[in-house]
Write an enzyme that holds these catalytic residues in place. Structure first.
Site, mmCIF file in Angstrom:
data_model
loop_
_atom_site.group_PDB
_atom_site.id
_atom_site.type_symbol
_atom_site.label_atom_id
_atom_site.label_comp_id
_atom_site.label_asym_id
_atom_site.label_seq_id
_atom_site.Cartn_x
_atom_site.Cartn_y
_atom_site.Cartn_z
ATOM 1 N N TYR A 174 0.826 -1.214 0.000
ATOM 2 C CA TYR A 174 0.000 0.000 0.000
ATOM 3 C C TYR A 174 0.862 1.267 0.000
ATOM 4 O O TYR A 174 0.373 2.354 -0.305
ATOM 5 C CB TYR A 174 -0.945 0.029 1.207
ATOM 6 C CG TYR A 174 -2.042 -1.023 1.170
ATOM 7 C CD1 TYR A 174 -2.216 -1.849 0.066
ATOM 8 C CD2 TYR A 174 -2.890 -1.197 2.248
ATOM 9 C CE1 TYR A 174 -3.209 -2.821 0.044
ATOM 10 C CE2 TYR A 174 -3.895 -2.164 2.233
ATOM 11 C CZ TYR A 174 -4.039 -2.972 1.129
ATOM 12 O OH TYR A 174 -5.022 -3.929 1.109
ATOM 13 N N LYS A 223 3.351 -15.434 2.846
ATOM 14 C CA LYS A 223 3.284 -16.234 1.616
ATOM 15 C C LYS A 223 4.727 -16.588 1.254
ATOM 16 O O LYS A 223 5.226 -16.289 0.163
ATOM 17 C CB LYS A 223 2.566 -15.416 0.516
ATOM 18 C CG LYS A 223 2.199 -16.196 -0.715
ATOM 19 C CD LYS A 223 1.109 -17.216 -0.504
ATOM 20 C CE LYS A 223 0.885 -18.011 -1.777
ATOM 21 N NZ LYS A 223 0.078 -19.222 -1.571
ATOM 22 N N ASP A 255 -3.204 -18.165 2.256
ATOM 23 C CA ASP A 255 -4.362 -18.872 1.686
ATOM 24 C C ASP A 255 -4.911 -19.879 2.692
ATOM 25 O O ASP A 255 -6.129 -20.020 2.874
ATOM 26 C CB ASP A 255 -4.018 -19.534 0.336
ATOM 27 C CG ASP A 255 -2.620 -20.121 0.293
ATOM 28 O OD1 ASP A 255 -1.869 -19.956 1.279
ATOM 29 O OD2 ASP A 255 -2.269 -20.755 -0.723
ATOM 30 N N ASP A 279 -5.353 -6.580 6.002
ATOM 31 C CA ASP A 279 -6.556 -5.890 5.530
ATOM 32 C C ASP A 279 -7.635 -6.927 5.193
ATOM 33 O O ASP A 279 -8.784 -6.848 5.638
ATOM 34 C CB ASP A 279 -6.175 -5.072 4.279
ATOM 35 C CG ASP A 279 -7.263 -4.110 3.851
ATOM 36 O OD1 ASP A 279 -8.281 -4.013 4.544
ATOM 37 O OD2 ASP A 279 -7.090 -3.467 2.798
ATOM 38 N N ASP A 283 -10.996 -8.339 7.766
ATOM 39 C CA ASP A 283 -12.387 -8.232 7.313
ATOM 40 C C ASP A 283 -13.081 -9.589 7.364
ATOM 41 O O ASP A 283 -14.240 -9.698 7.758
ATOM 42 C CB ASP A 283 -12.454 -7.680 5.881
ATOM 43 C CG ASP A 283 -12.586 -6.158 5.875
ATOM 44 O OD1 ASP A 283 -12.365 -5.548 6.940
ATOM 45 O OD2 ASP A 283 -12.908 -5.585 4.824
#
Ligand code: NAD
Length: 391
Positions: A174, A223, A255, A279, A283
């Site tokens: 970001y 990851k 994942d 992020d 959620d």
């Protein structure tokens, strides 16, 4: 473009810019503290839910003998309307001059079409980086009284869900290099995920210290089977873990973590992860608890000054109807008392009142289901306040 100063002053007056509320207390418990709190009410339901949090904080100040001074500043869509930019300098200066910040939410369809460089979210990213808020703490907890609201199977919920997600907030993709270039197939866009050892070390310390106050278990999500930045993340987490020998660290690919959160969420205590993975996972975690209107968050850096906000957005579909659930913002205020002001007893009083209100069957529309009568934002705040006063 900033409007002439006279216009802005008139606007500020109209919308309660620099509202000052002072409350003295009875001084019945603990040390008296004077704290300056910046309020960014924002857009949509933001002003309603921040007002509820302020009312709760006033009662806490009264009861425990503190003095809170509240100053309101503009950010988001309302700031674009007033000043032509989502984060006016006055807001930055006001936040930096405060002991802490409470934010409602910013954005809404009205500003969806504004140029990318002045979008409401830009203001949020900028205030977080200007204040050096590199840690985002997001608890995701299923309240026993609300377990029917969870979309998960009852046997999974019954095992208990109480997770603290520690998300890195000012690094990674970001904030990385981005742009357009000519690629193999013509024009392409790119965003770079990069993490320094320093950035990983400081978030690792936050995660391990948070776990020390909980169940001493950290799951680091990355990851590392694909990304170089994740391999550095993993290596650094392992090194810092040696400074916290009591904390058990395990690693999980993102994942798999996304699957495990719905399959077996009770396995998690603290999850630490990068900006983008955090992020998405936070959620997802919020959804398994059943209501987005219940979940608070805190953003902190290397000082005690933090920014506290509900995890939800400005809910433009219900703004002004009284249907907003203020509990996420009220619980964010409790986090502020705990993490920024070291007022554990006061924070607990708010959290206990919320637990009791839910256990006694009071609900807002988003968590009412079919059975209970829904209270509006002001009514549920009144009940939470009456419980705090009663302790
Ligand atoms: P949202 O969280 O605002 O709303 C999603 C759904 O949840 C809506 O149906 C809404 O009514 C409901 N909801 C949210 N908070 C609630 C509450 N406290 N009580 C009861 N119901 C509640 O997400 P969205 O609709 O995707 O976004 C709306 C706007 O908010 C967009 O402009 C978005 O960019 C912005 N946004 C801001 C923030 C922030 O300020 N931190 C975060 C997310 C989204």
């Amino acid at each position: 473009m900033l409007k002439p100063i006279a216009d802005r002053m008139a606007f500020n007056k109209l919308y309660g810019f620099f509202i000052k509320v002072r409350r003295g207390g009875t001084g019945i418990k603990g040390e008296t503290m004077n704290k300056k709190i910046a309020l960014i009410k924002g857009d949509g339901i933001g002003p309603e839910i921040v007002e509820s949090a302020v009312r709760v904080l006033e009662v806490v100040a009264e009861k425990y003998g503190h003095s809170f001074e509240f100053n309101s500043y503009l950010a988001g869509g309302c700031a674009i309307d007033a000043c032509g930019e989502p984060l006016p300098q006055e807001t930055i200066d006001g936040c930096l001059a405060s002991d802490s910040v409470i934010l409602g939410a910013v954005g809404g369809p009205k500003w969806d079409g504004v140029p990318a460089e002045i979008r409401p979210e830009k203001g949020l990213l900028k205030i977080r980086s200007t204040m050096g808020l590199y840690t985002n703490l997001r608890p995701a907890k299923i309240y026993p009284a609300l377990k029917e609201a969870s979309p998960l199977r009852a046997d999974i919920v019954d095992q208990g869900v109480d997770i603290m997600i520690v998300r890195e907030l000012t690094g990674g993709i970001y904030f990385g290099e981005r742009g357009y270039r000519e690629g193999k197939y013509g024009e392409e866009a790119y965003d770079v995920e990069a993490y320094s050892v320093t950035e990983i070390e400081r978030i690792a310390h936050v995660a391990f210290q948070t776990a020390m106050k909980r169940n001493k278990k950290v799951t680091s999500v990355d990851k590392a089977n694909v990304l170089e930045s994740s391999r550095l993340w993993r290596k650094t987490m392992e090194r810092i873990n040696k400074e916290y020998p009591e904390v058990q660290l395990n690693h999980m690919y993102v994942d798999n973590a996304a699957m495990q959160l719905v399959r077996n969420p009770s396995q998690f205590d603290v999850i630490v992860t990068s900006n983008i993975f955090g992020d998405i996972l936070s959620d997802e975690a919020s959804q398994i608890t059943g209501s987005i209107g219940m979940l608070p968050s805190s953003s902190l850096g290397s000082t005690t000054r933090g920014m506290y906000e509900p995890i939800h957005g400005s809910a433009p579909d219900i703004a002004g109807t009284g249907k907003a659930n203020p509990i996420a913002t009220i619980l964010s205020a409790a986090m502020m008392l705990r993490y920024s002001f070291d007022m554990e007893e006061e924070a607990k009083a708010i959290e206990t009142a919320v637990d009791k209100v839910l256990n006694d069957g009071y609900r807002t529309a988003d968590i009412a289901g079919n059975s209970a009568k829904a209270l509006n934002c002001t009514e549920i705040t009144d009940i939470i306040i009456s419980y705090i006063k009663g302790f």
